[in-house]
Scaffold this active site. Structure first.
Site, mmCIF file in Angstrom:
data_model
loop_
_atom_site.group_PDB
_atom_site.id
_atom_site.type_symbol
_atom_site.label_atom_id
_atom_site.label_comp_id
_atom_site.label_asym_id
_atom_site.label_seq_id
_atom_site.Cartn_x
_atom_site.Cartn_y
_atom_site.Cartn_z
ATOM 1 N N SER A 1 -4.002 0.302 10.478
ATOM 2 C CA SER A 1 -3.574 0.159 9.087
ATOM 3 C C SER A 1 -4.261 -0.969 8.350
ATOM 4 O O SER A 1 -4.335 -0.955 7.113
ATOM 5 C CB SER A 1 -2.057 -0.050 9.033
ATOM 6 O OG SER A 1 -1.694 -1.211 9.758
ATOM 7 N N HIS B 1 -0.673 -6.764 6.288
ATOM 8 C CA HIS B 1 -1.503 -5.895 5.455
ATOM 9 C C HIS B 1 -1.946 -6.621 4.187
ATOM 10 O O HIS B 1 -1.316 -7.583 3.742
ATOM 11 C CB HIS B 1 -0.734 -4.619 5.117
ATOM 12 C CG HIS B 1 -0.308 -3.875 6.339
ATOM 13 N ND1 HIS B 1 0.983 -3.937 6.831
ATOM 14 C CD2 HIS B 1 -1.008 -3.079 7.179
ATOM 15 C CE1 HIS B 1 1.059 -3.207 7.930
ATOM 16 N NE2 HIS B 1 -0.134 -2.684 8.161
ATOM 17 N N GLU C 1 11.132 -3.936 -5.740
ATOM 18 C CA GLU C 1 11.952 -4.992 -5.147
ATOM 19 C C GLU C 1 11.114 -6.105 -4.540
ATOM 20 O O GLU C 1 11.648 -7.026 -3.937
ATOM 21 C CB GLU C 1 12.879 -4.390 -4.090
ATOM 22 C CG GLU C 1 13.871 -3.385 -4.669
ATOM 23 C CD GLU C 1 14.786 -2.804 -3.617
ATOM 24 O OE1 GLU C 1 14.687 -3.209 -2.435
ATOM 25 O OE2 GLU C 1 15.615 -1.949 -3.973
#
Length: 282
Positions: free
Chosen positions: A50, A234, A227
């Site tokens: 990722s 990341h 939020e």
């Protein structure tokens, strides 16, 4: 005009014919291969997790460094970012990622291999690996696949997380970077030590200035994260661009790619330079 190395490891110009295109490659594992289709630009494939993968517009400004890498490579170079969020060296193969790359990679291409974040999850049988046994075994499959297709494998240690002890950046990947570097020596493969390079960058920036590299957003700052979010693994686009800059610089400095293939290393690049697709690649 293209270039190749002569016997004394200097770049010299060569003349291309319509039947042959020789790609310059460097480093201990370089393979200069005749490309059958002189019109096809060479491709840099990214196999990773990722931290390197491509994100969709609905996830912006979250960005992987592989997604930003094309910003630093010239128009003769394509990037095929096959990184899969959540993947380890083991699960990427099980998910068909390496087979997909094998179906496309060609002589003269490059394969950047960067796993470790999820290999560290040793309690997960689908992803966990041991640094000096199964991790190296799986990484070897990537190296062998690239070489079998006449391409150049490049091992890239995992980018470091944003982790500090006081004002000191600390490593988070255990033995995995060292195991990858050891494998590089054993297999004669070039290694970009992104773990060390990124930790040096985080140390230079410090705890506060690294926040604008990682996915730190306040509530209401971005409609995709109403939020807010605090993510120390990341990147937002700015961080992905700067990590990609590090990778591109090493591709050049380690003579893995010909220097002319790398561009814009000294240029400021705004987050708006990133393109987010409507959906993640599948």
């Amino acid at each position: 005009m293209r270039f190749q190395r002569n016997a004394v490891r200097r770049w010299v110009p060569i003349v291309l014919t319509s039947a042959m295109l020789v790609v310059a490659a460097a480093g201990p594992a370089s393979a200069q291969s005749a490309r059958p289709d002189s019109e096809r630009p060479f491709t840099v494939f990214v196999a990773g997790d990722s931290t390197a993968s491509i994100y969709a517009a609905a996830e912006a400004p979250r960005t992987g460094w592989g997604q930003a890498l094309p910003l630093f490579l010239n128009h003769d170079v394509r990037v095929d970012d096959e990184a899969i969020a959540g993947a380890s060296s083991k699960s990427f193969i099980a998910l068909g990622g390496l087979s997909r790359i094998a179906s496309k990679i060609r002589p003269g291409d490059y394969l950047l291999i960067s796993f470790g974040h999820n290999d560290e999850k040793i309690t997960d049988p689908a992803r966990g690996t041991d640094p000096y046994t199964t991790y190296q075994d799986y990484l070897t499959q990537y190296v062998e696949t690239a070489r079998a297709h006449g391409a150049t494998p490049v091992l890239v240690t995992s980018v470091e997380r944003r982790r500090f002890s006081g004002d000191t950046a600390v490593p988070s990947h255990g033995e995995y970077p060292a195991a990858m570097k050891k494998l590089g020596e054993t297999l004669n493969v070039a290694v970009i030590d992104l773990s060390a390079l990124s930790m040096n960058q985080w140390q230079e920036l410090g705890p506060e200035r690294t926040k604008d590299h990682f996915l730190w957003l306040a509530p209401g700052e971005n409609p995709n994260y109403p939020e807010g979010i605090i993510d120390n693994t990341h990147f937002r686009a700015h961080g992905a661009i700067e990590v990609a800059r590090i990778v591109a610089a090493r591709l050049k400095d380690q003579r893995i790619l010909h220097p002319d293939a790398v561009t814009r290393l000294g240029d400021p690049i705004d987050e708006s330079a990133i393109t987010w697709p409507d959906q993640r690649p599948t």
